[in-house]
Scaffold this motif. Structure first.
Motif, PDB file in Angstrom:
ATOM      1  N   LEU A   1       1.170  -1.699  -0.493  1.00  0.00           N
ATOM      2  CA  LEU A   1       0.296  -0.101   0.211  1.00  0.00           C
ATOM      3  C   LEU A   1       0.868   0.925   0.057  1.00  0.00           C
ATOM      4  O   LEU A   1       0.659   2.167  -0.309  1.00  0.00           O
ATOM      5  CB  LEU A   1      -0.966   0.005   0.941  1.00  0.00           C
ATOM      6  N   GLN A   2       2.044   1.435   0.994  1.00  0.00           N
ATOM      7  CA  GLN A   2       2.226   2.262   1.023  1.00  0.00           C
ATOM      8  C   GLN A   2       3.796   2.986  -0.242  1.00  0.00           C
ATOM      9  O   GLN A   2       3.877   3.882  -1.037  1.00  0.00           O
ATOM     10  CB  GLN A   2       3.520   2.085   1.529  1.00  0.00           C
ATOM     11  N   ARG A   3       3.792   1.302  -1.416  1.00  0.00           N
ATOM     12  CA  ARG A   3       4.704   2.205  -2.625  1.00  0.00           C
ATOM     13  C   ARG A   3       3.982   1.882  -3.063  1.00  0.00           C
ATOM     14  O   ARG A   3       4.318   3.007  -4.168  1.00  0.00           O
ATOM     15  CB  ARG A   3       5.102   0.670  -2.495  1.00  0.00           C
ATOM     16  N   ALA A   4       2.623   1.921  -3.127  1.00  0.00           N
ATOM     17  CA  ALA A   4       1.335   2.751  -4.356  1.00  0.00           C
ATOM     18  C   ALA A   4       0.544   3.476  -4.101  1.00  0.00           C
ATOM     19  O   ALA A   4       0.358   4.062  -4.587  1.00  0.00           O
ATOM     20  CB  ALA A   4       0.162   1.645  -4.225  1.00  0.00           C
ATOM     21  N   GLY A   5       1.218   4.075  -2.545  1.00  0.00           N
ATOM     22  CA  GLY A   5       0.772   5.716  -2.762  1.00  0.00           C
ATOM     23  C   GLY A   5      -0.188   5.724  -1.651  1.00  0.00           C
ATOM     24  O   GLY A   5      -1.361   6.851  -1.472  1.00  0.00           O
ATOM     25  N   ILE A   6      -1.103   4.736  -1.050  1.00  0.00           N
ATOM     26  CA  ILE A   6      -2.014   4.464   0.156  1.00  0.00           C
ATOM     27  C   ILE A   6      -1.348   4.648   0.842  1.00  0.00           C
ATOM     28  O   ILE A   6      -0.920   3.630   1.992  1.00  0.00           O
ATOM     29  CB  ILE A   6      -3.140   3.300  -0.246  1.00  0.00           C
ATOM     30  N   GLU A   7      -1.714   4.981   2.172  1.00  0.00           N
ATOM     31  CA  GLU A   7      -0.728   5.989   3.769  1.00  0.00           C
ATOM     32  C   GLU A   7      -2.440   4.629   3.912  1.00  0.00           C
ATOM     33  O   GLU A   7      -3.357   4.009   4.836  1.00  0.00           O
ATOM     34  CB  GLU A   7      -1.219   6.901   4.072  1.00  0.00           C
ATOM     35  N   PRO A   8      -1.183   4.338   4.633  1.00  0.00           N
ATOM     36  CA  PRO A   8      -1.858   2.615   5.636  1.00  0.00           C
ATOM     37  C   PRO A   8      -2.094   3.483   7.508  1.00  0.00           C
ATOM     38  O   PRO A   8      -1.183   3.894   7.702  1.00  0.00           O
ATOM     39  CB  PRO A   8      -1.593   1.550   6.405  1.00  0.00           C
ATOM     40  N   ALA A   9      -2.601   3.615   8.036  1.00  0.00           N
ATOM     41  CA  ALA A   9      -3.329   4.205   9.709  1.00  0.00           C
ATOM     42  C   ALA A   9      -3.914   2.925  10.073  1.00  0.00           C
ATOM     43  O   ALA A   9      -4.511   2.544  10.117  1.00  0.00           O
ATOM     44  CB  ALA A   9      -4.063   5.600   9.326  1.00  0.00           C
ATOM     45  N   ILE A  10      -3.812   2.917  11.492  1.00  0.00           N
ATOM     46  CA  ILE A  10      -3.557   1.856  13.120  1.00  0.00           C
ATOM     47  C   ILE A  10      -4.833   2.603  13.986  1.00  0.00           C
ATOM     48  O   ILE A  10      -4.639   3.524  13.829  1.00  0.00           O
ATOM     49  CB  ILE A  10      -2.610   1.255  13.376  1.00  0.00           C
ATOM     50  N   VAL A  11      -6.034   2.169  14.188  1.00  0.00           N
ATOM     51  CA  VAL A  11      -6.503   2.838  14.903  1.00  0.00           C
ATOM     52  C   VAL A  11      -7.283   1.156  15.940  1.00  0.00           C
ATOM     53  O   VAL A  11      -7.683   1.013  15.885  1.00  0.00           O
ATOM     54  CB  VAL A  11      -7.914   3.520  14.593  1.00  0.00           C
ATOM     55  N   THR A  12      -6.963   1.489  17.274  1.00  0.00           N
ATOM     56  CA  THR A  12      -7.000   0.445  18.221  1.00  0.00           C
ATOM     57  C   THR A  12      -7.411   0.827  19.244  1.00  0.00           C
ATOM     58  O   THR A  12      -6.932   1.908  20.818  1.00  0.00           O
ATOM     59  CB  THR A  12      -5.226  -0.534  18.006  1.00  0.00           C
ATOM     60  N   GLY A  13      -7.438   0.139  19.988  1.00  0.00           N
ATOM     61  CA  GLY A  13      -8.347   0.471  21.447  1.00  0.00           C
ATOM     62  C   GLY A  13      -7.233  -0.044  22.734  1.00  0.00           C
ATOM     63  O   GLY A  13      -7.530  -0.211  23.540  1.00  0.00           O
ATOM     64  N   ARG A  14      -6.192  -1.140  22.488  1.00  0.00           N
ATOM     65  CA  ARG A  14      -4.993  -1.654  22.960  1.00  0.00           C
ATOM     66  C   ARG A  14      -4.039  -0.924  22.937  1.00  0.00           C
ATOM     67  O   ARG A  14      -3.376  -0.643  21.578  1.00  0.00           O
ATOM     68  CB  ARG A  14      -5.325  -3.173  22.225  1.00  0.00           C
ATOM     69  N   ASP A  15      -2.705  -1.407  23.114  1.00  0.00           N
ATOM     70  CA  ASP A  15      -1.786  -0.689  23.049  1.00  0.00           C
ATOM     71  C   ASP A  15      -0.291  -1.998  23.394  1.00  0.00           C
ATOM     72  O   ASP A  15      -1.304  -2.556  24.561  1.00  0.00           O
ATOM     73  CB  ASP A  15      -1.349   0.222  23.711  1.00  0.00           C
ATOM     74  N   SER A  16       0.292  -1.906  23.274  1.00  0.00           N
ATOM     75  CA  SER A  16       1.803  -2.971  23.769  1.00  0.00           C
ATOM     76  C   SER A  16       2.956  -2.971  22.798  1.00  0.00           C
ATOM     77  O   SER A  16       3.184  -2.296  21.419  1.00  0.00           O
ATOM     78  CB  SER A  16       0.641  -4.456  23.292  1.00  0.00           C
ATOM     79  N   ARG A  17       3.488  -3.349  23.633  1.00  0.00           N
ATOM     80  CA  ARG A  17       4.893  -2.844  22.939  1.00  0.00           C
ATOM     81  C   ARG A  17       5.632  -4.085  21.527  1.00  0.00           C
ATOM     82  O   ARG A  17       5.473  -3.358  21.022  1.00  0.00           O
ATOM     83  CB  ARG A  17       6.398  -3.458  23.866  1.00  0.00           C
ATOM     84  N   PRO A  18       4.691  -5.567  21.427  1.00  0.00           N
ATOM     85  CA  PRO A  18       5.061  -6.544  20.392  1.00  0.00           C
ATOM     86  C   PRO A  18       3.749  -5.287  19.016  1.00  0.00           C
ATOM     87  O   PRO A  18       4.883  -5.363  18.234  1.00  0.00           O
ATOM     88  CB  PRO A  18       4.380  -6.966  20.770  1.00  0.00           C
ATOM     89  N   LEU A  19       3.211  -4.765  19.569  1.00  0.00           N
ATOM     90  CA  LEU A  19       2.467  -3.817  18.794  1.00  0.00           C
ATOM     91  C   LEU A  19       3.326  -2.421  17.625  1.00  0.00           C
ATOM     92  O   LEU A  19       3.630  -2.984  16.482  1.00  0.00           O
ATOM     93  CB  LEU A  19       0.500  -3.318  18.898  1.00  0.00           C
TER      94      LEU A  19
END
Length: 200
Positions: A76-94
């Protein structure tokens, strides 16, 4: 001994086919919002043993990610589409996984996802008519109902699947995100060229 001349490989014909109405709906997408648990992961929550010195402190969260999904986000990034994450949790692995993928727009620990998504749209100078969203449960509904193109993984809650324009064949954490990414790449006309780049 004379070496045989190397013959050029024929172009690789894509095998995936998408309904024309889906491609038309997703044609203007320039930002793609993704939930994490139940979308980028299988929805299971894994915790190590609680720390015995302080029972109030939870163990470390363990996340399992799929490399197909990760590569889809990079495409997606190579194609000019911006991936975005919206999540209710948080963690170091993520956070480590998203950093490795170079994802710049991420909102963690937010149950009210709409303001976070709208902040990303404002930062990118985009509108909902240029957005896709993929989610699996009720907190994702505000994004899914506003996005020009809404996806859900197989196994998503029934109310979420009902508003999605596309429900993936692949399960969450097992290529569902990649399926959505492939569809977006096809809709924006970049899928074939990217496939040829990798198949040479």
């Amino acid at each position: 001994m004379n070496a045989r001349p190397t013959m050029p490989l024929p172009a690789l014909a894509p095998v995936q086919r998408w309904a024309p109405e889906l491609l038309l709906r997703a044609q203007q997408v320039r930002v793609a919002f993704f939930d994490v648990d139940g979308v980028l992961t299988d929805g299971g929550l894994y915790f190590t043993e609680y720390a015995p010195a302080d029972p109030r402190m939870g163990g470390e969260t363990i996340k399992r990610f799929n490399t197909l999904d990760g590569h889809g986000l990079r495409l997606l990034q190579r194609a000019g589409i911006e991936p975005a994450i919206v999540t209710g949790r948080d963690s170091r692995p993520l956070r480590a996984r998203l950093a490795a993928l170079g994802i710049a727009h991420a909102h963690f620990g937010t149950e009210d996802k709409l303001p976070a998504a709208e902040a990303t749209l404002a930062a990118l100078g985009l509108g909902w008519h240029q957005a896709s969203a993929m989610g699996d449960d009720w907190p994702d509904l505000p994004l899914l109902r506003r996005a020009a193109f809404a996806c859900a993984p197989s196994g998503a809650h029934a109310e979420v699947a009902a508003v999605a324009h596309h429900v993936s064949i692949a399960a969450a954490g097992h290529g569902a995100v990649r399926e959505c990414c492939d569809l977006l790449l096809a809709a924006t006309g970049r899928y074939d060229a990217l496939l040829q780049d990798y198949s040479r």
